[in-house]
Design an enzyme around this catalytic site. Sequence first.
Site, PDB file in Angstrom:
ATOM      1  N   GLU A 179       7.129 -40.266 -14.518  1.00 28.14           N
ATOM      2  CA  GLU A 179       8.279 -40.093 -15.403  1.00 28.14           C
ATOM      3  C   GLU A 179       7.923 -40.570 -16.805  1.00 28.14           C
ATOM      4  O   GLU A 179       7.327 -41.622 -16.969  1.00 28.14           O
ATOM      5  CB  GLU A 179       9.464 -40.898 -14.844  1.00 28.14           C
ATOM      6  CG  GLU A 179      10.738 -40.714 -15.622  1.00 28.14           C
ATOM      7  CD  GLU A 179      11.037 -39.234 -15.859  1.00 28.14           C
ATOM      8  OE1 GLU A 179      11.192 -38.477 -14.904  1.00 28.14           O
ATOM      9  OE2 GLU A 179      11.088 -38.830 -17.043  1.00 28.14           O
ATOM     10  N   LYS A 238      -0.299 -40.720 -16.696  1.00 28.86           N
ATOM     11  CA  LYS A 238       0.851 -41.594 -16.984  1.00 28.86           C
ATOM     12  C   LYS A 238       0.372 -42.906 -17.603  1.00 28.86           C
ATOM     13  O   LYS A 238       0.909 -43.360 -18.628  1.00 28.86           O
ATOM     14  CB  LYS A 238       1.635 -41.843 -15.689  1.00 28.86           C
ATOM     15  CG  LYS A 238       2.738 -42.861 -15.814  1.00 28.86           C
ATOM     16  CD  LYS A 238       3.838 -42.430 -16.769  1.00 28.86           C
ATOM     17  CE  LYS A 238       4.719 -43.601 -17.131  1.00 28.86           C
ATOM     18  NZ  LYS A 238       5.713 -43.297 -18.137  1.00 28.86           N
ATOM     19  N   CYS A 294       7.157 -51.559 -19.161  1.00 28.45           N
ATOM     20  CA  CYS A 294       5.994 -50.764 -18.746  1.00 28.45           C
ATOM     21  C   CYS A 294       4.740 -50.856 -19.610  1.00 28.45           C
ATOM     22  O   CYS A 294       3.641 -50.838 -19.071  1.00 28.45           O
ATOM     23  CB  CYS A 294       6.406 -49.315 -18.611  1.00 28.45           C
ATOM     24  SG  CYS A 294       7.552 -49.113 -17.243  1.00 28.45           S
TER      25      CYS A 294
HETATM   26  N1  LIG Z   1      11.970 -48.247 -16.825  1.00 27.66           N
HETATM   27  C1  LIG Z   1      11.455 -47.178 -17.384  1.00 27.66           C
HETATM   28  O1  LIG Z   1      11.867 -46.774 -18.453  1.00 27.66           O
HETATM   29  C2  LIG Z   1      10.355 -46.413 -16.730  1.00 27.66           C
HETATM   30  C3  LIG Z   1       9.790 -46.854 -15.540  1.00 27.66           C
HETATM   31  N2  LIG Z   1       8.793 -46.121 -14.945  1.00 27.66           N
HETATM   32  C4  LIG Z   1       8.229 -46.542 -13.652  1.00 27.66           C
HETATM   33  O2  LIG Z   1       9.200 -46.225 -12.642  1.00 27.66           O
HETATM   34  C5  LIG Z   1       9.157 -47.203 -11.592  1.00 27.66           C
HETATM   35  C6  LIG Z   1      10.543 -47.788 -11.400  1.00 27.66           C
HETATM   36  O3  LIG Z   1      10.910 -48.461 -12.585  1.00 27.66           O
HETATM   37  P1  LIG Z   1      12.394 -48.936 -12.840  1.00 27.66           P
HETATM   38  O4  LIG Z   1      13.342 -47.885 -12.397  1.00 27.66           O
HETATM   39  O5  LIG Z   1      12.446 -49.428 -14.233  1.00 27.66           O
HETATM   40  O6  LIG Z   1      12.481 -50.173 -11.811  1.00 27.66           O
HETATM   41  P2  LIG Z   1      13.776 -50.950 -11.341  1.00 27.66           P
HETATM   42  O7  LIG Z   1      13.330 -52.300 -10.969  1.00 27.66           O
HETATM   43  O8  LIG Z   1      14.878 -50.761 -12.319  1.00 27.66           O
HETATM   44  O9  LIG Z   1      14.229 -50.149 -10.021  1.00 27.66           O
HETATM   45  C7  LIG Z   1      13.508 -50.122  -8.834  1.00 27.66           C
HETATM   46  C8  LIG Z   1      14.497 -50.172  -7.672  1.00 27.66           C
HETATM   47  O10 LIG Z   1      13.789 -49.952  -6.454  1.00 27.66           O
HETATM   48  C9  LIG Z   1      14.447 -50.696  -5.436  1.00 27.66           C
HETATM   49  N3  LIG Z   1      13.558 -50.829  -4.288  1.00 27.66           N
HETATM   50  C10 LIG Z   1      12.375 -51.483  -4.230  1.00 27.66           C
HETATM   51  N4  LIG Z   1      11.826 -51.324  -3.010  1.00 27.66           N
HETATM   52  C11 LIG Z   1      12.675 -50.575  -2.282  1.00 27.66           C
HETATM   53  C12 LIG Z   1      12.661 -50.059  -0.953  1.00 27.66           C
HETATM   54  N5  LIG Z   1      11.629 -50.292  -0.118  1.00 27.66           N
HETATM   55  N6  LIG Z   1      13.720 -49.327  -0.523  1.00 27.66           N
HETATM   56  C13 LIG Z   1      14.762 -49.077  -1.351  1.00 27.66           C
HETATM   57  N7  LIG Z   1      14.823 -49.520  -2.629  1.00 27.66           N
HETATM   58  C14 LIG Z   1      13.787 -50.256  -3.083  1.00 27.66           C
HETATM   59  C15 LIG Z   1      14.787 -52.001  -6.119  1.00 27.66           C
HETATM   60  O11 LIG Z   1      15.830 -52.687  -5.435  1.00 27.66           O
HETATM   61  C16 LIG Z   1      15.201 -51.534  -7.517  1.00 27.66           C
HETATM   62  O12 LIG Z   1      16.609 -51.351  -7.631  1.00 27.66           O
HETATM   63  C17 LIG Z   1       8.097 -48.222 -12.015  1.00 27.66           C
HETATM   64  O13 LIG Z   1       6.880 -47.877 -11.398  1.00 27.66           O
HETATM   65  C18 LIG Z   1       7.987 -48.027 -13.513  1.00 27.66           C
HETATM   66  O14 LIG Z   1       6.708 -48.341 -13.990  1.00 27.66           O
HETATM   67  C19 LIG Z   1       8.362 -44.945 -15.472  1.00 27.66           C
HETATM   68  C20 LIG Z   1       8.904 -44.449 -16.626  1.00 27.66           C
HETATM   69  C21 LIG Z   1       9.949 -45.133 -17.343  1.00 27.66           C
HETATM   70  O1  LIG Z   2       6.743 -45.814 -18.664  1.00 24.53           O
HETATM   71  C1  LIG Z   2       7.709 -46.224 -19.269  1.00 24.53           C
HETATM   72  O2  LIG Z   2       8.403 -47.192 -18.911  1.00 24.53           O
HETATM   73  C2  LIG Z   2       8.140 -45.618 -20.571  1.00 24.53           C
HETATM   74  O3  LIG Z   2       7.635 -46.521 -21.605  1.00 24.53           O
HETATM   75  C3  LIG Z   2       8.013 -46.167 -22.920  1.00 24.53           C
HETATM   76  O4  LIG Z   2       9.426 -46.149 -23.042  1.00 24.53           O
HETATM   77  P1  LIG Z   2      10.286 -47.477 -23.297  1.00 24.53           P
HETATM   78  O5  LIG Z   2       9.476 -48.676 -22.981  1.00 24.53           O
HETATM   79  O6  LIG Z   2      11.561 -47.288 -22.583  1.00 24.53           O
HETATM   80  O7  LIG Z   2      10.637 -47.454 -24.848  1.00 24.53           O
HETATM   81  P2  LIG Z   2       9.788 -47.121 -26.177  1.00 24.53           P
HETATM   82  O8  LIG Z   2      10.655 -46.358 -27.079  1.00 24.53           O
HETATM   83  O9  LIG Z   2       8.477 -46.563 -25.867  1.00 24.53           O
HETATM   84  O10 LIG Z   2       9.605 -48.564 -26.823  1.00 24.53           O
HETATM   85  C4  LIG Z   2       8.767 -49.537 -26.244  1.00 24.53           C
HETATM   86  C5  LIG Z   2       8.665 -50.712 -27.194  1.00 24.53           C
HETATM   87  O11 LIG Z   2       7.898 -50.383 -28.337  1.00 24.53           O
HETATM   88  C6  LIG Z   2       8.624 -50.680 -29.510  1.00 24.53           C
HETATM   89  N1  LIG Z   2       8.254 -49.714 -30.558  1.00 24.53           N
HETATM   90  C7  LIG Z   2       8.374 -48.382 -30.326  1.00 24.53           C
HETATM   91  C8  LIG Z   2       7.999 -47.480 -31.288  1.00 24.53           C
HETATM   92  C9  LIG Z   2       7.496 -47.918 -32.512  1.00 24.53           C
HETATM   93  O12 LIG Z   2       7.132 -47.142 -33.440  1.00 24.53           O
HETATM   94  N2  LIG Z   2       7.398 -49.270 -32.723  1.00 24.53           N
HETATM   95  C10 LIG Z   2       7.760 -50.169 -31.768  1.00 24.53           C
HETATM   96  O13 LIG Z   2       7.633 -51.390 -31.991  1.00 24.53           O
HETATM   97  C11 LIG Z   2      10.077 -50.612 -29.098  1.00 24.53           C
HETATM   98  O14 LIG Z   2      10.917 -51.324 -29.956  1.00 24.53           O
HETATM   99  C12 LIG Z   2      10.009 -51.213 -27.712  1.00 24.53           C
HETATM  100  O15 LIG Z   2      10.008 -52.621 -27.779  1.00 24.53           O
HETATM  101  C13 LIG Z   2       7.495 -44.762 -23.227  1.00 24.53           C
HETATM  102  O16 LIG Z   2       7.941 -44.381 -24.528  1.00 24.53           O
HETATM  103  C14 LIG Z   2       7.998 -43.762 -22.197  1.00 24.53           C
HETATM  104  O17 LIG Z   2       7.424 -42.478 -22.445  1.00 24.53           O
HETATM  105  C15 LIG Z   2       7.592 -44.229 -20.809  1.00 24.53           C
HETATM  106  O18 LIG Z   2       8.092 -43.349 -19.818  1.00 24.53           O
END
Ligand SMILES: NC(=O)C1=CN([C@@H]2O[C@H](COP(=O)(O)OP(=O)(O)OC[C@H]3O[C@@H](n4cnc5c(N)ncnc54)[C@H](O)[C@@H]3O)[C@@H](O)[C@H]2O)C=CC1
Ligand SMILES: O=C(O)[C@H]1O[C@H](OP(=O)(O)OP(=O)(O)OC[C@H]2O[C@@H](n3ccc(=O)[nH]c3=O)[C@H](O)[C@@H]2O)[C@H](O)[C@@H](O)[C@@H]1O
Length: 485
Positions: A179, A238, A294
């Site tokens: 994602e 990713k 992340c």
């Molecule tokens: N937060 C973000 O913006 C992004 C996160 N990711 C990736 O996506 C993944 C998930 O991240 P988040 O959604 O932020 O994590 P999160 O911590 O918000 O959510 C994960 C959820 O999975 C649940 N969980 C864990 N083990 C489980 C199981 N065995 N059965 C059922 N539920 C279970 C937890 O209770 C928790 O609510 C990570 O690998 C992260 O690196 C990727 C892109 C963007």
């Molecule tokens: O794998 C993930 O979790 C995600 O991580 C980031 O998304 P996110 O962390 O939600 O937010 P960003 O907008 O990337 O910002 C990350 C950090 O960098 C900082 N940032 C961003 C941009 C910039 O120009 N300068 C800067 O300091 C932001 O303030 C923030 O603290 C990536 O942008 C997503 O594509 C990815 O899916």
Amino acid sequence: MESITERFKNQAISATPVAVRKICCIGAGYVGGPTCAVIALKCPHIQVTIVDLNQSRVDAWNSPDFKLPIYEPGLEDVVRQARGKNLFFSTDVDKGIREADLIFVSVNTPTKKSGVGAGFAADLNYVELATRRIAAVATSSKIVVEKSTVPCRTAESMRTILEANSKNGCRFDILSNPEFLAEGTAIKDLFSPDRVLIGSLQTPEGISACKSLADVYGNWVPQDRVLTVGLWSSELSKLAANAMLAQRISSINALSAICEATGANIDEVAFAVGKDSRVGPKFLKASVGFGGSCFQKDILNLVYLSESLHLPEVAAYWRQVVEMNEYQKRRFSKRVVDTLFNTITGKRIAVLGFAFKADTGDTRESASISLIRDFQSEKAYVNVYDPQVEHSQIWMDLSEASPSMSLDQIKKQVTICPSAMDACKNAEAVVIATEWKEFNNVDWEAIYAGMNKPAFVFDGRLLVDAEKLRKIGFQVTTIGRGERL
Ligand SMILES: NC(=O)C1=CN([C@@H]2O[C@H](COP(=O)(O)OP(=O)(O)OC[C@H]3O[C@@H](n4cnc5c(N)ncnc54)[C@H](O)[C@@H]3O)[C@@H](O)[C@H]2O)C=CC1
Ligand SMILES: O=C(O)[C@H]1O[C@H](OP(=O)(O)OP(=O)(O)OC[C@H]2O[C@@H](n3ccc(=O)[nH]c3=O)[C@H](O)[C@@H]2O)[C@H](O)[C@@H](O)[C@@H]1O
């Protein structure tokens, strides 16, 4: 790279793709929740059930007044439209798994805190437990989609576990579908993604499973944005995408230090550099340091992977991106202390913003946490205000950052305030740590009137109009701008 159209034109699909009717998403977090809510909205013919072990999280997703567990612009509207029709949230993980044709594994993959690879490697325990649960309860064939961000070749481990435990002739096809949404813009990103990446084994069954998932996205994503690659390329892409985004921020932040020393202006430098179409203007905003769940985790994961592959130079290269970020945070707090006549003991500092970026309530790895910890260790008093972050979360983060202090001790130094105006009252300095728009629109004249003099502003986000504030009487320090003219 082939788009999905080219791939399916060029390769015969000997296995018939399954038309997905029921989706289960394991993990109702920042990714699982919004991603699958949008799938439900865009695919009314598919039943989507998001399951999680965390009862209070699921209750919040189901709350009658839509007090959802995460703040994300536009999310409530999506959930309001689909919940109860074809979108369901539940703690019944087994039922969700049993009923689905396609299962997203969207659980957390934090950095390991102990054992081999502690501090660097991803903790894959949650992915493994979810995979084992699928193997234990599935009574029919499934497409299992790795949505979590994982190290290269995790899909292979998942396949081994699933195949070793498969019963009643169930088949499991594994896909990688990382994602790319960013918090704060998740719904916009999901409605109109730059690309959807699907990795599969290059077998007829793998390609067929890939087509099934591509068809789900095909309900709203243009075909040329759905990219299909091998499994390992997808997993690595990713990590690579996050590493390269974070690298841009560390590069601009490294340059911000040079600007401060020379009198150059980082905004002007970023603008000039970004005008080169090969570089581009996005993600060049100097800041007090990147946060979020992340960037750091995924780069450390890449560092660990490089070291495991005996590529120490590659590991050192990526590690420097994280080290530069730590340096930027330290450098900023030192600048505050230096400017306030080399001591902040007993002084009151207002920290505006606690989330790691604007438009989210998420605080994971937020720069504010490091700044406040530094101010606390200099024996300053801190007033903090954030429009979205829960107070309980702030206390939890500050306790974790200073494990030697009790919460009572922390509360003697830190006060959570109900508004920016309250936070700044009787303060010596204001530190802007998150780029919430409202900090631009506050009544700075009134803030100035309520502060001790001289009144300082430290803009860690290049947010406010420094000249306007100087005219009011503030001493303004901006990241990436030197005092020399
Ligand atoms: N937060 C973000 O913006 C992004 C996160 N990711 C990736 O996506 C993944 C998930 O991240 P988040 O959604 O932020 O994590 P999160 O911590 O918000 O959510 C994960 C959820 O999975 C649940 N969980 C864990 N083990 C489980 C199981 N065995 N059965 C059922 N539920 C279970 C937890 O209770 C928790 O609510 C990570 O690998 C992260 O690196 C990727 C892109 C963007
Ligand atoms: O794998 C993930 O979790 C995600 O991580 C980031 O998304 P996110 O962390 O939600 O937010 P960003 O907008 O990337 O910002 C990350 C950090 O960098 C900082 N940032 C961003 C941009 C910039 O120009 N300068 C800067 O300091 C932001 O303030 C923030 O603290 C990536 O942008 C997503 O594509 C990815 O899916």
